[in-house]
Every structure is written in structure tokens, then in C-alpha cells.
Design a protein around this motif. Structure first.
Motif, PDB file in Angstrom:
ATOM      1  N   ARG A  58       0.841  -1.200   0.000  1.00 10.81           N
ATOM      2  CA  ARG A  58       0.000   0.000   0.000  1.00 10.81           C
ATOM      3  C   ARG A  58       0.875   1.248   0.000  1.00 10.81           C
ATOM      4  O   ARG A  58       0.587   2.228  -0.687  1.00 10.81           O
ATOM      5  CB  ARG A  58      -0.932  -0.015   1.203  1.00 10.81           C
ATOM      6  N   THR A  96      -4.781  11.441  -7.761  1.00 18.36           N
ATOM      7  CA  THR A  96      -6.119  11.115  -7.272  1.00 18.36           C
ATOM      8  C   THR A  96      -6.161   9.680  -6.761  1.00 18.36           C
ATOM      9  O   THR A  96      -6.687   9.413  -5.676  1.00 18.36           O
ATOM     10  CB  THR A  96      -7.168  11.333  -8.378  1.00 18.36           C
ATOM     11  N   ILE A 100      -6.842   8.491  -2.877  1.00 18.57           N
ATOM     12  CA  ILE A 100      -7.898   7.541  -2.516  1.00 18.57           C
ATOM     13  C   ILE A 100      -7.322   6.425  -1.650  1.00 18.57           C
ATOM     14  O   ILE A 100      -7.894   6.063  -0.611  1.00 18.57           O
ATOM     15  CB  ILE A 100      -8.573   6.969  -3.782  1.00 18.57           C
ATOM     16  N   ILE A 101      -6.181   5.899  -2.036  1.00 16.21           N
ATOM     17  CA  ILE A 101      -5.567   4.828  -1.267  1.00 16.21           C
ATOM     18  C   ILE A 101      -5.107   5.340   0.106  1.00 16.21           C
ATOM     19  O   ILE A 101      -5.326   4.689   1.128  1.00 16.21           O
ATOM     20  CB  ILE A 101      -4.375   4.207  -2.039  1.00 16.21           C
ATOM     21  N   TRP A 103      -6.097   8.071   1.950  1.00 13.11           N
ATOM     22  CA  TRP A 103      -7.087   8.603   2.878  1.00 13.11           C
ATOM     23  C   TRP A 103      -8.396   7.829   2.947  1.00 13.11           C
ATOM     24  O   TRP A 103      -9.353   8.278   3.597  1.00 13.11           O
ATOM     25  CB  TRP A 103      -7.348  10.064   2.561  1.00 13.11           C
ATOM     26  N   SER A 104      -8.471   6.674   2.314  1.00  8.67           N
ATOM     27  CA  SER A 104      -9.693   5.876   2.414  1.00  8.67           C
ATOM     28  C   SER A 104      -9.860   5.332   3.833  1.00  8.67           C
ATOM     29  O   SER A 104      -8.872   4.927   4.458  1.00  8.67           O
ATOM     30  CB  SER A 104      -9.643   4.691   1.448  1.00  8.67           C
ATOM     31  N   PRO A 105     -11.115   5.315   4.312  1.00 12.04           N
ATOM     32  CA  PRO A 105     -11.318   4.709   5.643  1.00 12.04           C
ATOM     33  C   PRO A 105     -11.084   3.196   5.548  1.00 12.04           C
ATOM     34  O   PRO A 105     -11.491   2.562   4.589  1.00 12.04           O
ATOM     35  CB  PRO A 105     -12.767   5.047   5.964  1.00 12.04           C
ATOM     36  N   ARG A 106     -10.360   2.687   6.494  1.00 12.73           N
ATOM     37  CA  ARG A 106     -10.038   1.260   6.516  1.00 12.73           C
ATOM     38  C   ARG A 106     -10.733   0.600   7.700  1.00 12.73           C
ATOM     39  O   ARG A 106     -10.815   1.190   8.781  1.00 12.73           O
ATOM     40  CB  ARG A 106      -8.531   1.053   6.662  1.00 12.73           C
ATOM     41  N   THR A 107     -11.204  -0.590   7.483  1.00 13.65           N
ATOM     42  CA  THR A 107     -11.736  -1.393   8.579  1.00 13.65           C
ATOM     43  C   THR A 107     -10.729  -2.463   8.926  1.00 13.65           C
ATOM     44  O   THR A 107     -10.047  -2.997   8.041  1.00 13.65           O
ATOM     45  CB  THR A 107     -13.081  -2.049   8.193  1.00 13.65           C
TER      46      THR A 107
END
Length: 108
Positions: A58, A96, A100-101, A103-107
């Protein structure tokens, strides 16, 4: 956030290191260009390891978007070639994707 400056510094270190090899091999510069190039590439690896990402893959994916944009800055600042609109559109798409990678919310 300290993540973006680290990615940016890593990109500049990698580009500078690779350019040193390019200059020696393609521009007939002295082989001594490889010495700072190797130092720069080592700095790149160290800097990229500093980003606060849990997975290397990542971190590398986010870095890729930053690298694209930094390469175009290098093209303009060092090589004297102004990026065209297609370069800028491509960089925007890459940044972009990186955002996205990053700042995306992760579970968990």
C-alpha cells in the motif's frame, strides 16, 4: 501530516539517483556520477520505510502517484522541458488514485 513530505522526499531521492545513472550511461557523464546516485537511492529506500503504512504494498502504491508528479517536476526543473497538458492530466489521475488509497477509511 508528515506522510506527504516523506513521499515527496523519497520521490526526489529516487529520481535523482536514477538520473545519476542516466547521466552516466546516456549523457556520457563521469562514472563518478554513480556515487551520489547510489547514496540518493539508499536515501530513497530509507525514506520510503519511514511512512506510517502498515503494508509495504500500500505504501508503494501511494508512492507511485507521488512519483509520477515528482517526475514531471524534475522534467521541468532539471531537464528544462515543460510538461504538456497530457502529462498534467496523467499526473492528476495518479495523484487522485494515491489520495484515494492514502485517505480511504479502513476497517480492521
Amino acid at each position: 501530516m508528515r506522510t506527504i513530505p516523506i513521499y515527496t522526499a523519497a520521490a526526489l531521492a529516487e529520481i535523482a539517483g536514477c538520473f545519476a545513472f542516466w547521466a552516466w550511461f546516456r549523457l556520457d557523464k563521469s562514472i563518478l556520477w554513480l556515487v551520489p546516485g547510489m547514496v540518493s537511492l539508499a536515501a530513497f529506500g530509507w525514506l520510503l520505510a519511514l511512512v506510517p503504512a502498515e503494508q509495504a504494498g500500500r505504501a508503494y502504491a501511494i508512492y507511485g502517484g507521488i512519483y509520477f508528479a515528482a517526475s514531471l517536476v524534475w522534467l521541468w526543473a532539471v531537464e528544462g522541458v515543460r510538461p504538456d497538458r497530457w502529462d498534467l492530466i496523467g499526473a492528476a489521475v495518479c495523484l487522485t488514485g494515491a489520495a484515494i488509497i492514502l485517505w480511504s477509511p479502513r476497517t480492521v
